[in-house]
Each structure stands twice: as structure tokens, then as C-alpha cells.
Design a protein around this motif. Structure first.
Motif, short mmCIF file in Angstrom:
data_model
loop_
_atom_site.label_atom_id
_atom_site.label_comp_id
_atom_site.label_asym_id
_atom_site.label_seq_id
_atom_site.Cartn_x
_atom_site.Cartn_y
_atom_site.Cartn_z
N PRO A 295 0.54 -1.52 0.35
CA PRO A 295 0.07 -0.29 0.19
C PRO A 295 1.00 1.22 0.22
N GLU A 296 2.38 1.06 0.44
CA GLU A 296 2.51 2.36 0.43
C GLU A 296 3.37 2.77 -0.42
N VAL B 36 -1.74 5.90 3.35
CA VAL B 36 -2.26 4.65 2.98
C VAL B 36 -3.50 4.46 3.45
N GLU B 37 -4.32 5.65 4.32
CA GLU B 37 -5.53 5.53 4.49
C GLU B 37 -6.65 5.14 2.88
N GLN C 21 -9.35 2.22 1.93
CA GLN C 21 -10.93 3.18 1.73
C GLN C 21 -10.84 2.36 0.09
N TRP C 22 -10.27 2.77 -0.64
CA TRP C 22 -10.03 1.55 -2.33
C TRP C 22 -10.55 0.91 -1.90
N ARG C 23 -10.27 0.02 -1.42
CA ARG C 23 -10.14 -1.60 -1.01
C ARG C 23 -11.44 -1.81 -0.53
N ARG C 24 -11.91 -0.98 0.65
CA ARG C 24 -12.74 -1.53 0.78
C ARG C 24 -14.41 -1.25 0.26
N LYS C 25 -14.20 0.01 -0.86
CA LYS C 25 -14.99 0.52 -1.69
C LYS C 25 -14.92 -0.29 -3.03
N ARG C 26 -14.39 -0.98 -3.25
CA ARG C 26 -13.93 -2.44 -4.09
C ARG C 26 -13.45 -0.75 -5.67
N VAL C 27 -13.18 0.10 -5.42
CA VAL C 27 -12.56 1.10 -6.57
C VAL C 27 -11.01 1.23 -6.73
N GLY C 28 -10.39 0.26 -6.38
CA GLY C 28 -8.72 0.41 -6.47
C GLY C 28 -8.34 -1.02 -6.84
N PRO C 29 -7.47 -0.74 -7.42
CA PRO C 29 -7.13 -2.29 -7.99
C PRO C 29 -7.26 -2.74 -7.16
N ARG C 30 -7.25 -4.58 -7.64
CA ARG C 30 -7.28 -5.76 -6.77
C ARG C 30 -6.24 -5.88 -6.38
N GLY C 31 -6.08 -6.04 -4.93
CA GLY C 31 -5.35 -6.81 -4.34
C GLY C 31 -5.30 -7.95 -3.11
N GLN D 287 -0.92 -11.06 7.01
CA GLN D 287 -1.68 -9.74 7.46
C GLN D 287 -1.40 -8.62 7.01
N HIS D 288 -0.14 -9.02 5.82
CA HIS D 288 0.08 -8.00 4.71
C HIS D 288 -0.53 -7.63 3.23
N LEU D 289 -1.35 -6.88 2.89
CA LEU D 289 -1.45 -6.32 1.56
C LEU D 289 -0.29 -5.94 0.50
#
Length: 66
Positions: A12-13, A24-25, A29-39, A44-46
Motif C-alpha cells: 500500500p505504501e 495509506v488510508e 478506503q479504495w479496497r473497502r469501496k472496491r474501487v482500487g486495484p485488486r489486492g 496480515q500484509h496487503l
């Protein structure tokens, strides 16, 4: 995104640095909203596959083309 993407999995960094994001928040947020790149998680690491980030950028660019 003038910088060439590394060949390793991205953190994320890394995305904060590549896209000049406020924090990094934003990535989380992108991940929670499903609007960013697929991770994906490694324990524990994204992490992000550079190819998925490229595809996401391309889709964003195509979505705004007029």
C-alpha cells in the motif's frame, strides 16, 4: 504515474508513492469501496500485483476518455 512499476509485489505504501496519494488510508478506503486495484493478503500484509495495478490504471484511463 510516470514512474516505472517495480516487478515485485507492491505494498500500500508503494501505491501512495506511485500515485502521490495523501496517505495509506486512501488505499485502504479504495479496497473497502472496491474501487482500487485488486489486492491480496499474504498473512496480515496487503500486496498488489504490478500487472493488476497496470490493468486498473488502463481501465481508469479508458473510462475517462472522451
Amino acid at each position: 504515474m510516470a514512474t516505472r512499476l517495480p516487478t515485485r509485489y507492491l505494498t500500500p505504501e508503494d501505491l501512495v508513492e506511485l500515485f502521490d496519494l495523501p496517505s495509506v488510508e486512501t488505499v485502504y478506503q479504495w479496497r473497502r469501496k472496491r474501487v482500487g486495484p485488486r489486492g491480496f493478503r499474504v498473512g496480515q500484509h496487503l500486496r498488489y500485483d504490478p500487472d493488476d495495478v497496470r490493468a486498473w490504471v488502463k481501465s481508469r484511463m479508458e473510462g475517462t476518455a472522451a
